[in-house]
Design an enzyme around this catalytic site. Sequence first.
Site, PDB file in Angstrom:
ATOM      1  N   GLU A   1      59.614 111.825 -36.450  1.00  0.00           N
ATOM      2  CA  GLU A   1      59.980 111.387 -35.006  1.00  0.00           C
ATOM      3  C   GLU A   1      61.245 111.240 -34.532  1.00  0.00           C
ATOM      4  O   GLU A   1      61.727 111.308 -33.515  1.00  0.00           O
ATOM      5  CB  GLU A   1      58.937 110.492 -34.484  1.00  0.00           C
ATOM      6  CG  GLU A   1      59.425 109.068 -34.527  1.00  0.00           C
ATOM      7  CD  GLU A   1      59.282 108.542 -36.226  1.00  0.00           C
ATOM      8  OE1 GLU A   1      59.046 109.350 -37.238  1.00  0.00           O
ATOM      9  OE2 GLU A   1      59.428 107.397 -36.603  1.00  0.00           O
TER      10      GLU A   1
ATOM     11  N   HIS B   1      61.363 110.065 -41.400  1.00  0.00           N
ATOM     12  CA  HIS B   1      60.711 109.891 -40.056  1.00  0.00           C
ATOM     13  C   HIS B   1      61.020 111.090 -39.033  1.00  0.00           C
ATOM     14  O   HIS B   1      61.997 111.333 -38.786  1.00  0.00           O
ATOM     15  CB  HIS B   1      61.658 108.790 -39.080  1.00  0.00           C
ATOM     16  CG  HIS B   1      61.292 107.450 -39.778  1.00  0.00           C
ATOM     17  ND1 HIS B   1      60.352 106.456 -39.067  1.00  0.00           N
ATOM     18  CD2 HIS B   1      61.534 106.514 -40.636  1.00  0.00           C
ATOM     19  CE1 HIS B   1      60.274 105.306 -39.417  1.00  0.00           C
ATOM     20  NE2 HIS B   1      61.149 105.385 -40.701  1.00  0.00           N
TER      21      HIS B   1
ATOM     22  N   CYS C   1      56.300 106.416 -42.590  1.00  0.00           N
ATOM     23  CA  CYS C   1      56.896 105.059 -43.083  1.00  0.00           C
ATOM     24  C   CYS C   1      55.964 103.973 -43.474  1.00  0.00           C
ATOM     25  O   CYS C   1      55.241 103.931 -44.200  1.00  0.00           O
ATOM     26  CB  CYS C   1      58.328 104.782 -42.089  1.00  0.00           C
ATOM     27  SG  CYS C   1      59.236 103.606 -42.979  1.00  0.00           S
TER      28      CYS C   1
END
Lengths: 748, 236, 79, 79
Positions: free
Chosen positions: B205, B203, B86
């Site tokens: 994560e 994302h 990002c």
Amino acid sequence: MIDSQILERHGIKPDEYDRILQFLGREPNLTELGLFSVMWSEHCSYKSSRVHLKTLPTEGPQVLQGPGENAGAVDIGGGLAAVFKIESHNHPSFIEPYQGAATGVGGIIRDIFTMGARPIALLNSLRFGALDRPGTPRLVEGVVAGIAGYGNSMGIPTVGGEITFDPAYAGNPLVNVFCLGIAKASDIIKGVASGVGNAVYYVGAKTGRDGIHGATMASSEFDERSAEKRPAVQVGDPFMEKLLLEACLEVMKTDALVGIQDMGAAGLTCSTTEMGSRGGAGIEIDLSLVPQRESGMTPYEIMLSESQERMLLVVKPGREAEVERIFDKWDLHAVAIGRVTSDGMLRVKDHGQVVAEVPAGALTDQAPLYRRPMTPPDYLSDVRHLDLDNLPVGRTFSGPADGLLALLGSPTIASKRWVYRQYDHMVRTNTINLPGMGAGVVRLKGTERALAMSLDGNGRFGYLNPYQGAMLAVAESARNVACTGARPLAATNCLNFGNPERPSIMWQIARAVEGMGAACRALGVPITGGNVSLYNETDGTAIYPTTVIGVVGLLDHADRVVGSRFREAGDVIVLLGEGTGELGGGEYLNLVYDLVRGAPPALDLARERALQALVVALAGERLIRSASDCSEGGLAVTVAECSFDTGGIGAEWSIEPVTVARDPQVNLAAMLFGESASRIVVSAAVDAVSSVLKRAAAAGVPARVIGRTGGDRLRIAAGGTIVIDVSVEEAERVWSTAIERYFKKKVA
Amino acid sequence: MKFAVIVFPGSNCDEDAYYAATAVLGQQAEYIWHKDTGLKGADVVILPGGFAHGDYLRTGAMARFSPIMHDVRAFAERGGPVLGICNGFQILLEAGLLPGAMLRNRGLKFLCEQVHVRVEQTDTPFTLTCRRGQVLRMPIAHGEGNYFAEPDVIARLEANRQIIFRYTDAAGEVSDASNPNGSASAIAGLCNEARNIVGLMPHPERACESVLGSADGLCILESVLQSLKAGALAGA
Amino acid sequence: MRARVFVTLKPSVFDPQGRTIADALHSLGYNGVEGVRQGKYFELDLATTEASKAKALAAEVADKLLANPVIESYRIEVD
Amino acid sequence: MRARVFVTLKPSVFDPQGRTIADALHSLGYNGVEGVRQGKYFELDLATTEASKAKALAAEVADKLLANPVIESYRIEVD
Ligand SMILES: Nc1ncnc2c1ncn2[C@@H]1O[C@H](COP(=O)(O)OP(=O)(O)O)[C@@H](O)[C@H]1O
Ligand SMILES: [Mg+2]
């Protein structure tokens, strides 16, 4: 020379001025008058509401910090505390929607990390005029973008909230923002100044002429030019606040601080006097040391400025260098602007010259306190009457299915996805119940636990009966939390009302606080703080008296969290609680007959408490797969919503007949759309149902199997015949597109 | 393995990347402040999401000047695996470590929601264990993820197989409806010519545990472990 | 013909972006840059060929959409 | 002295903001507005008093930070 004109412009009543003369034993100068005007303002002094707020229950074994500090705090086990509060930014958001909402978020976040807590979740509660009125979409767009712009940048997920539309808010939109943070219970820091000689530090944004409110005009007497240079609008700087957040939390780890406080309303004035009087100390500052954004600012302007992203710290002796080093790391420069004194005075100097000298206590504890006259509003006797046998001609539907679709498509009920997709609701990777799934739930990494939180408040109910409306708000907020499987722990609240100098408004405030207190006592959720926003009126018409409640609850096992949506086809749908077809003040009457009338739903607090305890137990034992609170739009809307966002799991169920009127159509509507309180729709695997019913019986909560999940339609039977039969797909399309429709081709 | 998570002023997904690397993957990780020098012997570098410098002026515009970026550049030149997520991706673009630039989402709004991306290439340290054509469900959360590059640049990216992720629907089909921000060629992520620097807008994560709605992002972080174990990266 | 609209924050309104940019420039050694203010710049392609008409239309558009009168002011140029 | 820097998207770059504004204007009936492009506008307060120095400094700052050459170009004015 203080004359009546200046007093009026400072909003200081003659008797209040006499009080000031007594405290000082002399005439105040203009700067001192400015200090009194902001500290004795309704916003800072709570002079109209305080006597009533004092009656609220604020204690319990779980409460670590009640009202009076920057935020409340409750024990959530494992030595951890949840720190939370709600704040209103109604007026600023009306003047400048984006910045007003953004700085509201910035303010509530500061209130939380000021306490030494790491903010981990945001909520917001919004009220606007009718969405189909020109201007409303632009206002909504600005407010939502402002909340997103600030919260997203801070990296704090916005995990829920509520937004409703009603003409009553056309001239006075409401923007209430809530923040929750986590701290070690032992590390909570307070906004106190103590230790004579300790250095008082200023850190954060430079001070400009922002937001010097009503007092602006008055002070322009001695500085014509500065007047038009002075914007009432404050611009938020989330980047600065992010640096402040990280730097402050790092400094707090060092225990080098005596106390810390954000500069919110009334800026330097409020933070210095509040910290001083909380610690029973005085504070002396020199304005020439205050970092300033503009040249030629007067002491008056510096003291009253509401520039954002500023903090005031009192540092332990010998720890100054350490503190300065940490702020430097974050490119923030903490500057000593004064010291703690023993004489309890707020002494303001400019280049060594005393420019203001006032007893701190006079500005805070000894601020005026009013028991304002109260009388029930005249409108009540009229709106109380609801004759279901003589309803006006309303919108006509080809059948009940159209009624359901119309409700699903009304902005207050429709999907809020257009709103919450603009909020980062996943950052921090803790959000295990996303917006749109009932209360927001965030897990607590490194523990088994999770926290649930919800904001609720129904203005129409408050309008028809402020006492009942506030009780229902507490009940609904706690119920939403309980539906996730979380035990409600405590509450915060925001009172949004009109002009308290009008007895009818003051009566609404008093009744609402009574109702809130009664419900909080009965449900075991003490009030740990809140906020009051008054004077929400335009041309003498006030908003609905709107009590917004934020309840926080604890899940012992995050992995047992329950969502509001159906999970599996073939599950059994059980209704906990029972409805009596109450249409008063509900969405249906409003939508179909344009009526806001009757009595809000009845509420039996003992039943409500039993219901909430039951659903928490059922979730904890993994006996239910979903649980959804039943509110706006009644049972038909609630069950329909359980089918949405599930990839089309339908439901077939039946309703119990009720008789509230002669007209069978009205009775049918009452069954489908009545908004009786204390009801939860749960779904359970077939083999779990008997246990669910047994638990309910044992808890004394009425429970009834009403149908099954499955298929791709919403089928509702009454008395053996199918009265509604629509495809989930069609219903979901209406529900999910109703709001975004208004924002096509609009400029962001 | 040791992850370095770079912390810029305004980064706000640094803790999430750290958590994924340590708590979920069981690896070591170190935060590295943007003014520091040296990567503390890290095997892989993550530029996390957030709003470095508030995203003022342009996303990533100021972060690219942070002292630590010298070390990141040197690490990458030695072939070390670098992942920009990002805002981290935006910083890599501004720093010229990846080609192209980001524009405002075509809808002009910040978007936070689950999307689907298709794995286009598996010969990068971050897609090694993914299947080519595999569809991953991961959240996006950005206001400026509308990828732009001149046509000739896009053509070169295609020719060099540098486009690593594309926005698609759940079935893996590219369509205008499944492109959340208007990105050119539905580009959600890409790599440099040496293939060791990867940037993506979604994302991973945030998609490492099923309680969060998806664990599809795991394969991206597991890939880098594999590739490091396999010593697949000369010089790293 | 073309109208250019410059939208700037009113002088006293805080400009966080400008300040942050200035800070960045200073840390890059550009101390000769004492202050930065950031605004918006719009180019409008207009059907009319009359400068006066163009200016009037641009102003109307600026009032309606391009500038936020509460915190911003604007200037118009046509050629 | 003051330098003004205008940063605009290159012609080849799609401008989502300008486009949205144009659409909004058309839906409001402003069909006389054929196109809108949005850019950025910076006012730099510079220590120098020499126009040439000012221009050079502004250009350096624009190259280095204010504009991204991949998508943007800029113009400078000093007075
Ligand atoms: N409606 C309310 N109920 C209970 N406590 C309240 C209410 N409104 C304000 N308070 C308490 O009064 C104190 C001052 O509130 P406020 O002025 O909003 O603080 P701040 O200025 O730091 O935001 C806070 O501790 C707040 O919790
Ligand atoms: Mg405060």
